[in-house]
Design a protein around this motif. Structure first.
Motif, PDB file in Angstrom:
ATOM      1  N   ILE A 371      -1.773  -3.552  12.036  1.00 53.49           N
ATOM      2  CA  ILE A 371      -2.514  -2.751  10.793  1.00 53.49           C
ATOM      3  C   ILE A 371      -2.302  -3.340   9.461  1.00 53.49           C
ATOM      4  O   ILE A 371      -1.397  -3.622   9.290  1.00 53.49           O
ATOM      5  N   ASP A 372      -3.528  -3.366   8.656  1.00 56.84           N
ATOM      6  CA  ASP A 372      -3.247  -3.759   7.371  1.00 56.84           C
ATOM      7  C   ASP A 372      -2.934  -2.470   6.543  1.00 56.84           C
ATOM      8  O   ASP A 372      -3.527  -1.707   6.618  1.00 56.84           O
ATOM      9  N   PRO A 373      -2.004  -2.606   5.869  1.00 61.49           N
ATOM     10  CA  PRO A 373      -1.467  -1.532   4.964  1.00 61.49           C
ATOM     11  C   PRO A 373      -2.217  -1.145   3.573  1.00 61.49           C
ATOM     12  O   PRO A 373      -2.387   0.028   3.351  1.00 61.49           O
ATOM     13  N   HIS A 374      -3.137  -2.226   3.316  1.00 60.01           N
ATOM     14  CA  HIS A 374      -4.114  -2.165   2.239  1.00 60.01           C
ATOM     15  C   HIS A 374      -5.110  -0.967   2.567  1.00 60.01           C
ATOM     16  O   HIS A 374      -5.457  -0.149   2.038  1.00 60.01           O
ATOM     17  N   LEU A 379      -6.877   1.017  -0.092  1.00 55.03           N
ATOM     18  CA  LEU A 379      -6.717   0.195  -1.294  1.00 55.03           C
ATOM     19  C   LEU A 379      -7.181  -1.295  -1.015  1.00 55.03           C
ATOM     20  O   LEU A 379      -7.247  -1.865  -0.318  1.00 55.03           O
ATOM     21  N   ALA A 380      -7.642  -1.878  -2.447  1.00 56.16           N
ATOM     22  CA  ALA A 380      -8.230  -3.130  -2.433  1.00 56.16           C
ATOM     23  C   ALA A 380      -6.848  -3.880  -2.612  1.00 56.16           C
ATOM     24  O   ALA A 380      -5.745  -3.563  -3.253  1.00 56.16           O
ATOM     25  N   ARG A 381      -7.074  -5.221  -2.049  1.00 60.61           N
ATOM     26  CA  ARG A 381      -5.774  -6.208  -2.370  1.00 60.61           C
ATOM     27  C   ARG A 381      -5.534  -6.534  -3.755  1.00 60.61           C
ATOM     28  O   ARG A 381      -6.505  -6.544  -4.602  1.00 60.61           O
ATOM     29  N   GLN A 385       1.341  -0.951  -8.738  1.00 61.58           N
ATOM     30  CA  GLN A 385       2.328   0.038  -8.195  1.00 61.58           C
ATOM     31  C   GLN A 385       1.688   1.616  -8.482  1.00 61.58           C
ATOM     32  O   GLN A 385       1.644   2.438  -7.472  1.00 61.58           O
ATOM     33  N   ALA A 386       1.117   1.770  -9.480  1.00 61.09           N
ATOM     34  CA  ALA A 386       0.472   3.026  -9.734  1.00 61.09           C
ATOM     35  C   ALA A 386      -0.586   3.625  -9.046  1.00 61.09           C
ATOM     36  O   ALA A 386      -0.724   4.600  -8.348  1.00 61.09           O
ATOM     37  N   GLU A 387      -1.477   2.360  -8.578  1.00 59.61           N
ATOM     38  CA  GLU A 387      -2.477   2.795  -7.713  1.00 59.61           C
ATOM     39  C   GLU A 387      -1.988   2.966  -6.175  1.00 59.61           C
ATOM     40  O   GLU A 387      -2.561   3.857  -5.493  1.00 59.61           O
ATOM     41  N   ILE A 388      -1.189   2.182  -5.803  1.00 59.68           N
ATOM     42  CA  ILE A 388      -0.366   2.426  -4.355  1.00 59.68           C
ATOM     43  C   ILE A 388       0.263   3.923  -4.379  1.00 59.68           C
ATOM     44  O   ILE A 388       0.231   4.655  -3.395  1.00 59.68           O
ATOM     45  N   VAL A 389       1.085   4.323  -5.377  1.00 61.41           N
ATOM     46  CA  VAL A 389       1.517   5.489  -5.430  1.00 61.41           C
ATOM     47  C   VAL A 389       0.447   6.512  -5.511  1.00 61.41           C
ATOM     48  O   VAL A 389       0.598   7.831  -4.606  1.00 61.41           O
ATOM     49  N   ALA A 390      -0.527   6.540  -6.441  1.00 59.57           N
ATOM     50  CA  ALA A 390      -1.664   7.420  -6.199  1.00 59.57           C
ATOM     51  C   ALA A 390      -2.247   7.775  -4.841  1.00 59.57           C
ATOM     52  O   ALA A 390      -2.470   8.716  -4.460  1.00 59.57           O
ATOM     53  N   ALA A 391      -2.657   6.698  -4.173  1.00 54.89           N
ATOM     54  CA  ALA A 391      -3.069   6.699  -2.835  1.00 54.89           C
ATOM     55  C   ALA A 391      -2.148   7.202  -1.904  1.00 54.89           C
ATOM     56  O   ALA A 391      -2.427   8.076  -0.859  1.00 54.89           O
ATOM     57  N   GLU A 423       3.376   6.097   5.733  1.00 60.91           N
ATOM     58  CA  GLU A 423       4.794   5.880   5.172  1.00 60.91           C
ATOM     59  C   GLU A 423       5.025   4.411   5.402  1.00 60.91           C
ATOM     60  O   GLU A 423       5.700   3.791   4.385  1.00 60.91           O
ATOM     61  N   GLN A 424       4.699   3.825   6.455  1.00 64.25           N
ATOM     62  CA  GLN A 424       5.219   2.349   6.602  1.00 64.25           C
ATOM     63  C   GLN A 424       4.332   1.559   5.665  1.00 64.25           C
ATOM     64  O   GLN A 424       4.746   0.727   5.033  1.00 64.25           O
ATOM     65  N   ALA A 425       3.021   1.995   5.700  1.00 68.61           N
ATOM     66  CA  ALA A 425       2.393   0.923   4.854  1.00 68.61           C
ATOM     67  C   ALA A 425       2.748   1.076   3.365  1.00 68.61           C
ATOM     68  O   ALA A 425       2.569   0.282   2.623  1.00 68.61           O
ATOM     69  N   PHE A 426       2.876   2.390   2.872  1.00 71.93           N
ATOM     70  CA  PHE A 426       3.527   2.496   1.588  1.00 71.93           C
ATOM     71  C   PHE A 426       4.567   1.770   1.332  1.00 71.93           C
ATOM     72  O   PHE A 426       4.858   1.148   0.093  1.00 71.93           O
ATOM     73  N   ARG A 427       5.703   1.649   2.089  1.00 75.59           N
ATOM     74  CA  ARG A 427       7.079   1.053   1.886  1.00 75.59           C
ATOM     75  C   ARG A 427       6.798  -0.237   1.801  1.00 75.59           C
ATOM     76  O   ARG A 427       7.227  -1.051   0.966  1.00 75.59           O
ATOM     77  N   ALA A 428       5.707  -1.066   2.678  1.00 72.19           N
ATOM     78  CA  ALA A 428       5.630  -2.458   2.619  1.00 72.19           C
ATOM     79  C   ALA A 428       4.977  -2.748   1.429  1.00 72.19           C
ATOM     80  O   ALA A 428       5.479  -3.714   0.737  1.00 72.19           O
ATOM     81  N   LEU A 429       3.934  -2.037   0.917  1.00 73.18           N
ATOM     82  CA  LEU A 429       3.297  -2.525  -0.301  1.00 73.18           C
ATOM     83  C   LEU A 429       4.171  -2.120  -1.477  1.00 73.18           C
ATOM     84  O   LEU A 429       3.960  -3.135  -2.380  1.00 73.18           O
TER      85      LEU A 429
END
Length: 472
Positions: A371-374, A379-381, A385-391, A423-429
């Motif tokens: 699966i694609d973590p984005h 999220l867009a590619r 980091q701020a956008e990742i945390v907010a999502a 959780e897995q997608a967040f850790r990867a990104l």
């Protein structure tokens, strides 16, 4: 590309054929006299095409407002959206689809019209346009429901077929249908043909539960109609009879089981179901917690129930609005610049620009085991980091065990799967963003073993009795 597919009986009653790149009637003398390979002057061909357009004008766009539970404000939302669309220059017809207790005229400050849907069904009037009355708002007309009639609340199949066909022939740019409460087959069939479907709820548990039930029943009815039209009803019935989990389940689970039997049928159904994307409208919002419920229900519907849902906006609680209804005056006419009026207009704009399902939920198709973590975090590619945390925080809040959006769903297993995926997608990104790498991992392993599909887990159902499989 998403397409709107109507039942086969609608296609048959249209009685049109494709000829020379345009749509003409079989009764058109020019069409009957044309021979394959014959020459036709350009001026004559253009004249025939213009006459064909006049004979068969484009059908109106159909907006249907439902939600299952009564008293949530469906009629108020329908009337307000109709007025807003007229402000945009469109010709609008409001249709009171509540055949038992029609009251849409009250929100427009009108007395109950003498004629309505019942007169068209009984053939006392030739068309729905003949039953439409002016509302006093420019470019806005109203077709009332049944009045003092006990025999039309439950439509027969031929009546429903004729009514839907007539609805698509109304002289207007947009037709807004206000459905009654409940999940009757009549309400579900109207919702199934909608170009834009709206579910209106209030931030309370009973309304949320009824919304999920209506959403599930509407999807199953839509799937049933598409299957009947395309000749795939048999395989759909087979899958529904032998599902391992009681209850109808979500879209992804049903399509995956169909894909195991016939991949071509599953792809065909999925392509037509891309157009099924109801809009959620949250009414009488009083605080920020109520406002967040809409986005949480969008996440829960997509990831846990397995059926797409788009949050179109929230209407704040306004005591002035209540007084306007009591005075029988249209709110958008009385208070056009109020904050609540702007909220109605924002909902209308968002519903009018509803995207295709594929644009809403990337990563649902295909059979890749990764699966694609984005896509998981929506999220867009290239997100920072701020956008990742907010999502991540937004999704985690919606998938909490005590989330109000999950109050009526029995889906703890699916919720934990979805939360682990997030959780897995967040850790990867986060790992890639922190390292500042130009190269990063595009896909991660799903949190459940031996998954053949990115969403190949069972979808959850209501906490109590599941929604019934709609009949024919």
């Amino acid at each position: 590309m998403a397409r709107t597919l109507f039942p086969s009986y609608l296609i048959i009653h249209e009685r049109r054929v494709a000829w020379a790149g345009m749509e003409v009637s079989p009764r058109d003398p020019a069409a009957r006299g044309h021979r394959v390979g014959s020459e036709q002057p350009e001026a004559s061909r253009m004249m025939n095409q213009a006459e064909s357009v006049e004979m068969h004008p484009p059908r109106p766009q159909v907006w249907v407002v439902g939600g299952g539970k009564g008293g949530t404000g469906k009629s108020l939302v329908a009337a307000s959206l109709g007025i807003h669309l007229t402000e945009m220059g469109r010709r609008v017809v409001l249709v009171d689809g509540d055949l038992g207790t029609p009251n849409l005229h009250t929100f427009l400050g009108l007395k109950a019209p003498a004629a309505g849907l019942v007169d068209v069904l009984r053939r006392d009037l030739p068309s729905l346009d003949a039953a439409a009355v002016d509302t006093g708002v420019p470019r806005l007309r109203l077709i009332s429901g049944a009045r003092n009639s006990l025999d039309v609340e439950s439509l027969k199949h031929f009546q429903k077929t004729r009514l839907i066909r007539l609805l698509l022939g109304v002289s207007a740019d947009v037709v807004v249908v206000d459905l009654g409460a409940g999940t009757s087959l009549g309400a579900l069939d109207f919702f199934a043909i909608a170009d834009r479907g709206l579910l209106v709820i209030q931030p309370e548990p009973t309304s949320i539960e009824n919304c999920y039930r209506f959403l599930r029943a509407a999807f199953l009815r839509r799937l049933q109609q598409i299957g009947r039209t395309l000749g795939h009803q048999g395989i759909i019935d087979l899958v529904m009879r032998h599902r391992s989990r009681p209850g109808p389940g979500g879209q992804i689970g049903i399509l995956e089981e169909i894909r195991r039997i016939d991949a071509f049928v599953a792809e065909t159904l999925e392509s037509h179901l891309e157009a099924f994307l109801p809009n959620l409208v949250l009414n009488q919002v009083r605080d920020h917690d109520d406002a967040r419920l809409g986005e949480s229900m969008q996440i829960a519907a997509e990831r846990l129930v397995g059926i797409p849902l788009r949050f179109a906006g929230a209407i704040p609680y306004d005591p002035v609005l209540v007084r306007s209804v009591k005075r029988r005056r249209p709110y958008l006419v009385e208070y056009p610049r109020s904050r609540t009026a702007e909220a109605f207009r924002a909902v209308g704009e968002r519903v009018a620009t509803t995207p295709a399902r594929s644009a809403m939920a990337p990563g649902l198709g295909g059979s890749a085991p990764l699966i694609d973590p984005h896509a998981v975090l929506e999220l867009a590619r290239g997100a920072d980091q701020a956008e990742i945390v907010a999502a991540y925080m937004r999704l985690r809040q919606a998938l909490r065990f005590d989330s109000p959006a999950l109050v009526s769903l029995d889906c703890d297993l699916e919720r934990r799967f979805a939360l682990t995926e997030v959780e897995q997608a967040f850790r990867a990104l986060s790992r890639n963003a922190s390292a500042g790498e130009a190269r990063f991992t595009d896909r991660v392993s799903p949190p459940w073993p031996d998954a053949r599909h990115p969403r190949a887990r069972p979808s959850c159902g209501p906490a109590r009795s599941p929604a019934p499989w709609p009949g024919p």
